[in-house]
Design a protein around this motif. Structure first.
Motif, PDB file in Angstrom:
ATOM      1  N   ASP A 221       0.706  -1.379   0.064  1.00  0.00           N
ATOM      2  CA  ASP A 221       0.130  -0.443  -0.125  1.00  0.00           C
ATOM      3  C   ASP A 221       0.683   1.096   0.259  1.00  0.00           C
ATOM      4  OD1 ASP A 221      -1.668   2.233   0.695  1.00  0.00           O
ATOM      5  OD2 ASP A 221      -3.509   0.996   1.937  1.00  0.00           O
ATOM      6  N   MET A 231       1.078  -3.915   3.930  1.00  0.00           N
ATOM      7  CA  MET A 231      -0.064  -5.432   3.434  1.00  0.00           C
ATOM      8  C   MET A 231       0.416  -5.332   2.275  1.00  0.00           C
ATOM      9  SD  MET A 231      -2.345  -4.995   0.645  1.00  0.00           S
ATOM     10  CE  MET A 231      -3.192  -3.974   0.614  1.00  0.00           C
ATOM     11  N   TRP A 233       0.350  -6.893  -1.963  1.00  0.00           N
ATOM     12  CA  TRP A 233      -1.015  -7.009  -2.568  1.00  0.00           C
ATOM     13  C   TRP A 233      -0.041  -7.827  -4.199  1.00  0.00           C
ATOM     14  CZ3 TRP A 233      -0.034  -4.418  -7.647  1.00  0.00           C
ATOM     15  CH2 TRP A 233       0.237  -3.772  -7.413  1.00  0.00           C
ATOM     16  N   ARG A 249      -4.093 -10.970  -1.348  1.00  0.00           N
ATOM     17  CA  ARG A 249      -2.829  -9.700  -0.106  1.00  0.00           C
ATOM     18  C   ARG A 249      -2.469 -10.515   0.812  1.00  0.00           C
ATOM     19  NH1 ARG A 249      -7.022  -5.706   2.020  1.00  0.00           N
ATOM     20  NH2 ARG A 249      -8.644  -7.409   1.826  1.00  0.00           N
ATOM     21  N   LEU A 309     -10.837  -2.000  -0.991  1.00  0.00           N
ATOM     22  CA  LEU A 309     -10.493  -3.583  -0.680  1.00  0.00           C
ATOM     23  C   LEU A 309     -11.349  -4.430   0.489  1.00  0.00           C
ATOM     24  CD1 LEU A 309      -6.626  -3.738  -0.850  1.00  0.00           C
ATOM     25  CD2 LEU A 309      -8.152  -4.660  -2.271  1.00  0.00           C
TER      26      LEU A 309
END
Length: 466
Positions: A221, A231, A233, A249, A309
């Motif tokens: 992020d 986090m 992805w 994720r 999300l």
């Protein structure tokens, strides 16, 4: 009795000078023994011989076809084996710089060849000398690579890195002699003079869908005030290298490395009758995560999509006049007409229009997908391999060779000035599918032929921009 005797002698006439044994019976008749040959033709044996010859001919033709096929396969394997041998020899001599990924790729190729040759051995009952020789050579190559990797982990790379670090420290000492050592920059701020170098690549891992999914993107992020800055992805595109239907994720770096505790997310698609509507899916590798939302080019359109999300709600907005559907994508990759970026100053979108003649346009986005401001550059978008933003400055890359990119162009949105520079960027594989910057750790995130790679960025300590 004379006629009978004539017939007997005609049937078996002795050669000249040859005596024929006989006898006289009680009546005075001459008796001779005549042995007649077996004149019956062995027809059943002839038919059996013809049947055997026919099937033998078929078997020979089949085996000849196999030999032709095996010969082509042998030639292919021998070429690949020669290539592997040359690469291992170069590694042994230390002729090039290499890393852990080079060993992994070599081992993947060797395992594949071992599997194929094992199949050949089974099909030929292990009786072919060429196959056995090929199998032995591959085993030897595998052993050499494992030994080299072991030596490398213990010595070569460690020593090289240490020498490089010492040289860098020496250069820094000479450069900064007599100057006060500046404090390290704070993440999320722009208290520096701009990008001046990039570290060697660090290969994190292969994407979770496998080697065949070469296109996509990944990262963290990028919002500087994100509640969970760790986090990660990963979004591989489908096999068509165009559509993004799902992504994954991870809540931490450890989970990412171990493929542990993933959260899989499918993009919304609606079923109309017997067909699906993919308009809310993604297109190309220009996606980015920002403030717990995923931004991407909506499939088959010039719309920008924003996926929450947490709620899975999709917002979309048309990017007016923007070229799309592979009109002005980056060099070497398709469908990346829209490239979303983020830095210390927020969210951006890089695109082109017919009016800009394909040159890159930098658009500053807000959270409602509204472009607050835009800048038109003189850099042709299909002439670069990728681009990213740092502190409001656009940086673009181009290939030098199959193992190196060059950051060669920049555009400063604060001054509307552009310039040339030369910062080398090593890459592990040939094609750069996506490249983005994250202000929360000051790393570049590259999706490189299916591999997830990142780089540390190095900035000038001078806070004044040129």
């Amino acid at each position: 009795m004379l006629p009978y005797l004539l017939i007997v002698f005609l049937l078996q006439r002795p050669a000249a000078g040859q005596n024929v044994s006989g006898s006289v019976d009680d009546s005075g008749n001459c008796l001779c023994k005549v042995i007649l040959p077996d004149n019956t033709f062995p027809m059943h044996r002839m038919e059996s011989l013809e049947f055997t010859a026919y099937h033998l001919n078929i078997t020979v033709q089949q085996e000849l076809s196999k030999i032709q096929s095996y010969r082509g396969t042998f030639n292919l394997y021998l070429q690949r084996l020669q290539n592997l041998t040359r690469r291992v020899q170069v590694m042994e001599m230390g002729g090039v710089s290499y890393s852990e990924l080079d060993f992994e790729l070599l081992k993947v190729e060797i395992r594949e060849m071992e599997s194929l040759v094992t199949q050949l051995r089974a099909s030929m009952d292990g009786s072919n000398v060429i196959v056995e020789t090929l199998y032995t050579e591959i085993k030897n190559i595998s052993l050499m690579v494992n030994q080299l990797e072991s030596y490398d982990k213990n010595n070569v790379l460690a020593v090289r890195r240490e020498i490089a670090a010492l040289r860098k420290r020496l250069q820094d000492c000479e450069t900064n002699q007599g100057k006060a050592t500046p404090s390290p920059p704070t993440y999320g701020t722009c208290n520096h003079g701009g990008l001046i170098n990039v570290s060697k690549p660090f290969v994190v891992q292969l994407n979770w869908r496998g080697f065949n999914f070469k296109y996509g993107g990944w990262g963290k992020d990028s919002y500087t005030e994100a509640p969970n800055k760790d986090m990660y992805w990963v979004a591989p595109l489908n096999g068509d290298a165009r559509m993004m239907e799902s992504f994954r994720r991870y809540q931490s770096y450890d989970d990412l490395l171990l493929y542990k505790n993933p959260t899989d997310k499918s993009l919304p698609r609606l079923l109309y009758g017997s067909t699906y509507d993919y308009s809310s899916c993604g297109q190309g590798g220009g996606m980015i995560a920002f403030n717990n939302c995923l931004y991407y080019n909506c499939y088959n359109s010039r719309d920008m999509c924003k996926l929450n999300l947490e709620t899975s709600v999709v917002e979309r907005k048309t990017l007016v006049n923007a070229a799309y559907n592979n009109r002005f994508s980056y060099a070497a990759v398709n469908w990346q007409d829209f490239d979303f970026a983020a830095d210390e100053e927020g969210l951006w979108v890089l695109y082109s229009t017919e009016e800009s003649a394909g040159n890159i346009i930098i658009g500053k986005l807000n959270s409602s997908l509204f472009i607050e401001n835009s800048w038109i550059t003189t850099q042709y978008k299909p002439g670069v391999t990728n681009a990213f933003m740092i502190c409001g400055v656009l940086y673009a890359t181009r290939p030098v060779n199959t193992r190196r990119e060059e950051i060669f162009y920049m555009y400063d949105t604060k001054t509307s000035k552009e310039g040339k520079l030369s910062i080398m960027l090593d890459k592990m594989m040939e094609t750069v599918q996506s490249l983005s910057y994250n202000p929360n750790d000051r790393k570049l995130y590259m999706y490189n032929d299916g591999y997830q790679v990142n780089y540390n960025t190095i900035f000038s300590p001078d806070s004044a921009r040129n």
